[in-house]
Design a protein around this motif. Sequence first.
Motif, PDB file in Angstrom:
ATOM      1  N   ILE A  38     -28.280  11.212  -6.130  1.00  0.00           N
ATOM      2  CA  ILE A  38     -29.310  11.281  -7.165  1.00  0.00           C
ATOM      3  C   ILE A  38     -30.489  10.461  -6.668  1.00  0.00           C
ATOM      4  CG2 ILE A  38     -29.932  10.699  -9.529  1.00  0.00           C
ATOM      5  CD1 ILE A  38     -27.075  11.117 -10.358  1.00  0.00           C
ATOM      6  N   LEU A  39     -31.642  11.103  -6.510  1.00  0.00           N
ATOM      7  CA  LEU A  39     -32.857  10.423  -6.083  1.00  0.00           C
ATOM      8  C   LEU A  39     -33.567   9.899  -7.319  1.00  0.00           C
ATOM      9  CD1 LEU A  39     -34.029  13.041  -3.418  1.00  0.00           C
ATOM     10  CD2 LEU A  39     -32.466  11.116  -3.136  1.00  0.00           C
ATOM     11  N   ASN A  40     -33.632   8.564  -7.427  1.00  0.00           N
ATOM     12  CA  ASN A  40     -34.116   7.937  -8.661  1.00  0.00           C
ATOM     13  C   ASN A  40     -35.628   7.743  -8.691  1.00  0.00           C
ATOM     14  OD1 ASN A  40     -31.451   7.651  -9.571  1.00  0.00           O
ATOM     15  ND2 ASN A  40     -31.200   5.752  -8.414  1.00  0.00           N
ATOM     16  N   LYS A  41     -36.237   7.508  -7.554  1.00  0.00           N
ATOM     17  CA  LYS A  41     -37.664   7.189  -7.539  1.00  0.00           C
ATOM     18  C   LYS A  41     -38.484   8.476  -7.569  1.00  0.00           C
ATOM     19  CE  LYS A  41     -37.247   2.738  -5.185  1.00  0.00           C
ATOM     20  NZ  LYS A  41     -37.700   1.907  -4.041  1.00  0.00           N
ATOM     21  N   VAL A  42     -38.679   9.010  -8.762  1.00  0.00           N
ATOM     22  CA  VAL A  42     -39.471  10.226  -8.962  1.00  0.00           C
ATOM     23  C   VAL A  42     -40.860   9.792  -9.412  1.00  0.00           C
ATOM     24  CG1 VAL A  42     -39.636  12.420 -10.154  1.00  0.00           C
ATOM     25  CG2 VAL A  42     -37.388  11.485  -9.592  1.00  0.00           C
ATOM     26  N   SER A  69     -44.862  21.695 -13.253  1.00  0.00           N
ATOM     27  CA  SER A  69     -44.430  23.067 -13.526  1.00  0.00           C
ATOM     28  C   SER A  69     -45.689  23.870 -13.838  1.00  0.00           C
ATOM     29  CB  SER A  69     -43.439  23.091 -14.694  1.00  0.00           C
ATOM     30  OG  SER A  69     -44.081  22.741 -15.892  1.00  0.00           O
ATOM     31  N   PRO A  70     -45.567  25.192 -13.990  1.00  0.00           N
ATOM     32  CA  PRO A  70     -46.767  25.980 -14.321  1.00  0.00           C
ATOM     33  C   PRO A  70     -47.410  25.603 -15.644  1.00  0.00           C
ATOM     34  CG  PRO A  70     -45.042  27.401 -13.469  1.00  0.00           C
ATOM     35  CD  PRO A  70     -44.422  26.052 -13.653  1.00  0.00           C
ATOM     36  N   SER A  71     -46.678  24.948 -16.534  1.00  0.00           N
ATOM     37  CA  SER A  71     -47.218  24.651 -17.860  1.00  0.00           C
ATOM     38  C   SER A  71     -47.594  23.195 -18.078  1.00  0.00           C
ATOM     39  CB  SER A  71     -46.204  25.063 -18.938  1.00  0.00           C
ATOM     40  OG  SER A  71     -44.981  24.361 -18.743  1.00  0.00           O
ATOM     41  N   GLN A  72     -47.009  22.255 -17.304  1.00  0.00           N
ATOM     42  CA  GLN A  72     -47.308  20.854 -17.542  1.00  0.00           C
ATOM     43  C   GLN A  72     -47.109  20.049 -16.268  1.00  0.00           C
ATOM     44  OE1 GLN A  72     -44.554  18.895 -20.193  1.00  0.00           O
ATOM     45  NE2 GLN A  72     -42.836  20.155 -19.531  1.00  0.00           N
ATOM     46  N   THR A  73     -47.677  18.828 -16.303  1.00  0.00           N
ATOM     47  CA  THR A  73     -47.554  17.878 -15.190  1.00  0.00           C
ATOM     48  C   THR A  73     -47.305  16.498 -15.779  1.00  0.00           C
ATOM     49  OG1 THR A  73     -49.065  19.165 -13.818  1.00  0.00           O
ATOM     50  CG2 THR A  73     -48.672  16.885 -13.171  1.00  0.00           C
ATOM     51  N   ILE A  74     -46.298  15.796 -15.244  1.00  0.00           N
ATOM     52  CA  ILE A  74     -45.939  14.463 -15.720  1.00  0.00           C
ATOM     53  C   ILE A  74     -46.104  13.506 -14.550  1.00  0.00           C
ATOM     54  CG2 ILE A  74     -44.164  13.039 -16.789  1.00  0.00           C
ATOM     55  CD1 ILE A  74     -42.865  15.587 -17.812  1.00  0.00           C
ATOM     56  N   ILE A  75     -46.912  12.460 -14.756  1.00  0.00           N
ATOM     57  CA  ILE A  75     -47.191  11.480 -13.718  1.00  0.00           C
ATOM     58  C   ILE A  75     -46.552  10.158 -14.113  1.00  0.00           C
ATOM     59  CG2 ILE A  75     -48.995  10.269 -12.427  1.00  0.00           C
ATOM     60  CD1 ILE A  75     -50.859  12.595 -13.055  1.00  0.00           C
ATOM     61  N   GLY A  76     -45.857   9.548 -13.173  1.00  0.00           N
ATOM     62  CA  GLY A  76     -45.204   8.267 -13.434  1.00  0.00           C
ATOM     63  C   GLY A  76     -46.128   7.088 -13.219  1.00  0.00           C
ATOM     64  N   ARG A  77     -45.730   5.932 -13.792  1.00  0.00           N
ATOM     65  CA  ARG A  77     -46.526   4.715 -13.657  1.00  0.00           C
ATOM     66  C   ARG A  77     -45.640   3.544 -13.216  1.00  0.00           C
ATOM     67  NH1 ARG A  77     -50.400   4.583 -19.053  1.00  0.00           N
ATOM     68  NH2 ARG A  77     -51.374   6.622 -18.757  1.00  0.00           N
ATOM     69  N   PRO A  78     -45.237   3.439 -11.986  1.00  0.00           N
ATOM     70  CA  PRO A  78     -45.375   4.450 -10.926  1.00  0.00           C
ATOM     71  C   PRO A  78     -44.199   5.421 -10.873  1.00  0.00           C
ATOM     72  CG  PRO A  78     -44.520   2.448  -9.972  1.00  0.00           C
ATOM     73  CD  PRO A  78     -44.681   2.186 -11.444  1.00  0.00           C
ATOM     74  N   ILE A  79     -43.114   5.135 -11.645  1.00  0.00           N
ATOM     75  CA  ILE A  79     -41.887   5.926 -11.563  1.00  0.00           C
ATOM     76  C   ILE A  79     -41.565   6.485 -12.937  1.00  0.00           C
ATOM     77  CG2 ILE A  79     -39.411   5.843 -11.042  1.00  0.00           C
ATOM     78  CD1 ILE A  79     -39.981   3.555  -9.124  1.00  0.00           C
ATOM     79  N   LEU A  80     -41.039   7.715 -12.956  1.00  0.00           N
ATOM     80  CA  LEU A  80     -40.553   8.332 -14.187  1.00  0.00           C
ATOM     81  C   LEU A  80     -39.089   7.936 -14.380  1.00  0.00           C
ATOM     82  CD1 LEU A  80     -42.107  11.877 -13.695  1.00  0.00           C
ATOM     83  CD2 LEU A  80     -42.895  10.098 -15.256  1.00  0.00           C
ATOM     84  N   LEU A  81     -38.820   7.208 -15.465  1.00  0.00           N
ATOM     85  CA  LEU A  81     -37.472   6.676 -15.675  1.00  0.00           C
ATOM     86  C   LEU A  81     -36.481   7.756 -16.084  1.00  0.00           C
ATOM     87  CD1 LEU A  81     -38.409   3.384 -17.570  1.00  0.00           C
ATOM     88  CD2 LEU A  81     -37.949   3.705 -15.133  1.00  0.00           C
ATOM     89  N   ASP A  82     -36.949   8.776 -16.826  1.00  0.00           N
ATOM     90  CA  ASP A  82     -36.038   9.809 -17.333  1.00  0.00           C
ATOM     91  C   ASP A  82     -35.861  10.962 -16.360  1.00  0.00           C
ATOM     92  OD1 ASP A  82     -35.846   8.303 -19.616  1.00  0.00           O
ATOM     93  OD2 ASP A  82     -37.456   9.386 -20.658  1.00  0.00           O
TER      94      ASP A  82
END
Length: 257
Positions: free
Chosen positions: A161-165, A170-183
């Motif tokens: 499992i790669l944790n540091k995302v 996706s074609p409908s949305q973009t999620i940017i981490g600060r700096p990492i997405l925890l979920d």
Amino acid sequence: MAHRRCLQSFVRHATALVCLRKSPPLSTLEILTTKPNQVITTPKLEPSWFTPWSHFRHFSSSKSDDSENEVEVEESSDGEAENDEVAADLDRDYSPEEKEAEAAAIGYKVVGPLQRSDRVFKDYEPVFAVVQIGSHQFKVSNGDSIFTERLKFCEVNDKLILNKVLLLGSPSQTIIGRPILLDAAVHAVVEEHALDAKVIIFKKKRRKNYRRTKGHRQELTKLRITDIQGIEKPEIKTDGKPLKAALKKPEKVATTA
């Protein structure tokens, strides 16, 4: 000329030593008055100024050789120290907590070996993620394969499992981490441990007669991305009809009678 001077001084010292070691001549009175059972001993005298020949003259060539030898010794000592550190790191026994902590610092977690009943490989999904492994970042999608630096504490066919995302899209949305997405999480499988192509390291110091050539092959780990979690995945519409290729209609050319 320097060699000739050294040779001449050495010959002078040797002849002086030989002359001193010879017994001195007897006088006429000593010859006429002989003493019975008299043992004449001549001590082995050595001049106070004589010492074994230990002085060597250093010329420019010998100085450069000495400097090269010093550089070689320093480099060899540095290389041996690095090899010792790597060997000690490999031979060290890690506890499960230490393994988990070090793997988390790199950016992954070992789940366990892949079983025959596991169906981890899925169809392509129009979702991508940017993950960080060590000091490198990769943009991956479902089914992609990437090469990273050799990952410790994992073997072939292990699930990771790669944790540091850092980003999901996706074609409908973009999620940017600060700096990492925890979920968010990216699932992968270790396919093989391999070696990269050889790289030649050439060092040269001009006017020093110094040239060194070394080769290096970086250890790599091949990962296959199996799933991306943490973002809504759009549904793929399949009508079951094959796509028809667009056919170009021939243009009509007006003809004059």
